[in-house]
Write a protein that holds these residues in place. Structure first.
Motif, PDB file in Angstrom:
ATOM      1  N   GLU A 165      92.019 -14.598  90.849  1.00  0.00           N
ATOM      2  CA  GLU A 165      93.531 -14.927  91.093  1.00  0.00           C
ATOM      3  C   GLU A 165      94.131 -15.809  90.276  1.00  0.00           C
ATOM      4  O   GLU A 165      95.340 -15.588  89.717  1.00  0.00           O
ATOM      5  N   GLY A 208      94.156 -14.224  86.420  1.00  0.00           N
ATOM      6  CA  GLY A 208      95.391 -13.438  86.479  1.00  0.00           C
ATOM      7  C   GLY A 208      96.824 -14.027  86.722  1.00  0.00           C
ATOM      8  O   GLY A 208      97.787 -13.548  85.882  1.00  0.00           O
ATOM      9  N   THR A 209      96.876 -15.020  87.349  1.00  0.00           N
ATOM     10  CA  THR A 209      98.324 -15.474  87.584  1.00  0.00           C
ATOM     11  C   THR A 209      98.610 -16.595  86.668  1.00  0.00           C
ATOM     12  O   THR A 209      99.784 -16.619  86.215  1.00  0.00           O
ATOM     13  N   TRP A 210      97.677 -17.386  86.147  1.00  0.00           N
ATOM     14  CA  TRP A 210      97.899 -18.526  85.114  1.00  0.00           C
ATOM     15  C   TRP A 210      97.794 -17.945  83.671  1.00  0.00           C
ATOM     16  O   TRP A 210      98.254 -18.617  82.889  1.00  0.00           O
ATOM     17  N   VAL A 243      96.732 -14.174  82.119  1.00  0.00           N
ATOM     18  CA  VAL A 243      97.147 -12.890  81.788  1.00  0.00           C
ATOM     19  C   VAL A 243      98.315 -12.634  82.116  1.00  0.00           C
ATOM     20  O   VAL A 243      99.218 -12.145  81.415  1.00  0.00           O
ATOM     21  N   SER A 244      98.865 -12.875  83.241  1.00  0.00           N
ATOM     22  CA  SER A 244     100.468 -12.416  83.700  1.00  0.00           C
ATOM     23  C   SER A 244     101.401 -13.069  82.556  1.00  0.00           C
ATOM     24  O   SER A 244     102.298 -12.409  82.267  1.00  0.00           O
ATOM     25  N   ARG A 245     101.008 -14.249  82.035  1.00  0.00           N
ATOM     26  CA  ARG A 245     102.010 -14.818  81.093  1.00  0.00           C
ATOM     27  C   ARG A 245     101.960 -14.125  79.855  1.00  0.00           C
ATOM     28  O   ARG A 245     103.238 -14.353  79.296  1.00  0.00           O
ATOM     29  N   LEU A 265     101.522 -10.603  79.401  1.00  0.00           N
ATOM     30  CA  LEU A 265     101.496  -9.274  79.374  1.00  0.00           C
ATOM     31  C   LEU A 265     102.808  -8.508  78.684  1.00  0.00           C
ATOM     32  O   LEU A 265     102.938  -7.583  78.474  1.00  0.00           O
ATOM     33  N   ASP A 273      98.318  -2.124  86.040  1.00  0.00           N
ATOM     34  CA  ASP A 273      98.132  -2.622  87.294  1.00  0.00           C
ATOM     35  C   ASP A 273      97.263  -3.790  87.354  1.00  0.00           C
ATOM     36  O   ASP A 273      96.289  -3.805  87.052  1.00  0.00           O
ATOM     37  N   LEU A 274      97.970  -4.974  87.548  1.00  0.00           N
ATOM     38  CA  LEU A 274      97.076  -6.244  87.460  1.00  0.00           C
ATOM     39  C   LEU A 274      96.818  -6.760  88.803  1.00  0.00           C
ATOM     40  O   LEU A 274      97.648  -6.858  89.637  1.00  0.00           O
ATOM     41  N   ALA A 317      95.054  -8.934  90.848  1.00  0.00           N
ATOM     42  CA  ALA A 317      94.575 -10.609  90.541  1.00  0.00           C
ATOM     43  C   ALA A 317      94.512 -11.162  92.082  1.00  0.00           C
ATOM     44  O   ALA A 317      95.402 -11.667  92.715  1.00  0.00           O
TER      45      ALA A 317
END
Length: 302
Positions: free
Chosen positions: A107, A110-112, A114-116, A118, A131-132, A134
């Motif tokens: 979590e 992914g949140t802090w 990877v998502s930044r 993408l 499809d992430l 997290a």
């Protein structure tokens, strides 16, 4: 083997993706969702496939569908066909990467992290959908629930390709407002005079998350959550002191490190299935993530 070859000739080939999706997810509804069809259609096509083969491919259990011996035999052949199709589709190495990649990550990561980033992947590969997933917990790459997984520990078994993605650091953090309003905390023993924030002890999904066990004298957390994001929110709100990954704690100027000599070290492991690791979309995502982690090594290690 002759019987298997014969029944592969009479079945509808378009039903094989349904079979593979159910075998990977273990649940008909999840398979239908992954294929963007309704569960009724997926069930009807599975029954049609079973009728054409004259054998049951799955048994219904409390947790979903499990393969029968006939299903196991078909899975071996279907995977070989899938690999062959992927090889044909990837012969033009210079062509664009297309497809959907499912990545299972923790979590917080992914949140802090990877998502930044993408957006840059989407710019480089416009035909790639991501499809992430997290969450607190991981999808299983061995069962092909995910194409790529970033795990907290190296898997010991399964048809998997595993490599270390990155080391990362964790430290104690508290809000500056909390530290200004409470007694100083300079040594681990003084943590007993403060509220600690942490995971719910009996539902920790990985032993690597038992951070407080590595801090001498640290009491049990008084405020607990299975979510690292919830723990972060409690910390920024001034509720107490928490162990946070440095890529979370250092990113918020409202937080300060507590007892800087205490540092916990963990690793992320990048895992792909050996049968799909060479698929262009899987290789593209795994390569991008490895390069991303290498570029941001200082941020991750804190």
């Amino acid at each position: 083997m002759q019987v298997e070859s014969a029944y592969l000739q009479v079945m509808d080939w378009s039903d094989l993706p349904i079979f593979l999706a159910i075998a990977r997810t273990g649940q008909l509804t999840k398979a239908a969702h992954a294929l963007e069809i309704d569960a009724t259609t997926a069930g009807r096509r599975l029954r049609r496939l079973e009728r054409s083969l004259g054998e049951r491919l799955f048994e219904q259990g409390p947790d979903g569908q499990s393969l029968t011996p006939a299903g196991e035999r078909l899975l071996t052949q279907a995977r070989a066909m899938e690999r062959a199709a992927a090889a044909i589709g990837s012969r033009d190495a210079g062509g664009p990467v297309r497809g959907t990649i499912r990545a299972s990550v923790s979590e917080g990561f992914g949140t802090w992290f990877v998502s930044r980033h993408l957006g840059e992947l989407a710019e480089a590969h416009p035909g790639l959908a991501v499809d992430l997933v997290a969450t607190s917990g991981f999808l299983n790459p061995t069962r092909r629930e995910t194409d790529v997984a970033v795990l907290l520990a190296r898997p010991r078994r399964g048809p998997l390709l595993t490599r270390k993605l990155a080391d990362y650091g964790l430290r104690l953090y508290a809000s500056r407002a909390y530290l200004a309003a409470h007694k100083p905390v300079v040594t681990p023993d003084q943590l007993r005079e403060h509220r600690l924030i942490g995971y719910v002890p009996d539902i920790i999904y990985a032993p690597e998350l038992r951070y407080l066990d590595e801090i001498p004298g640290a009491p049990e957390p008084q405020l607990r959550s299975s979510s690292i994001n919830a723990q972060y929110r409690m910390t920024t709100a001034g509720a107490g002191i928490a162990v946070l990954p440095c890529f979370i704690g250092d990113a918020d100027r409202k937080l300060a490190r507590v007892i800087p000599d205490i540092r916990i070290r963990r690793s992320f492991w990048l895992v792909t299935h050996e049968e799909t690791r060479h698929f262009p979309h899987v290789a593209a995502f795994a390569g991008w993530l490895a390069a991303l982690a290498a570029r941001h090594r200082t941020e991750l290690e804190g």
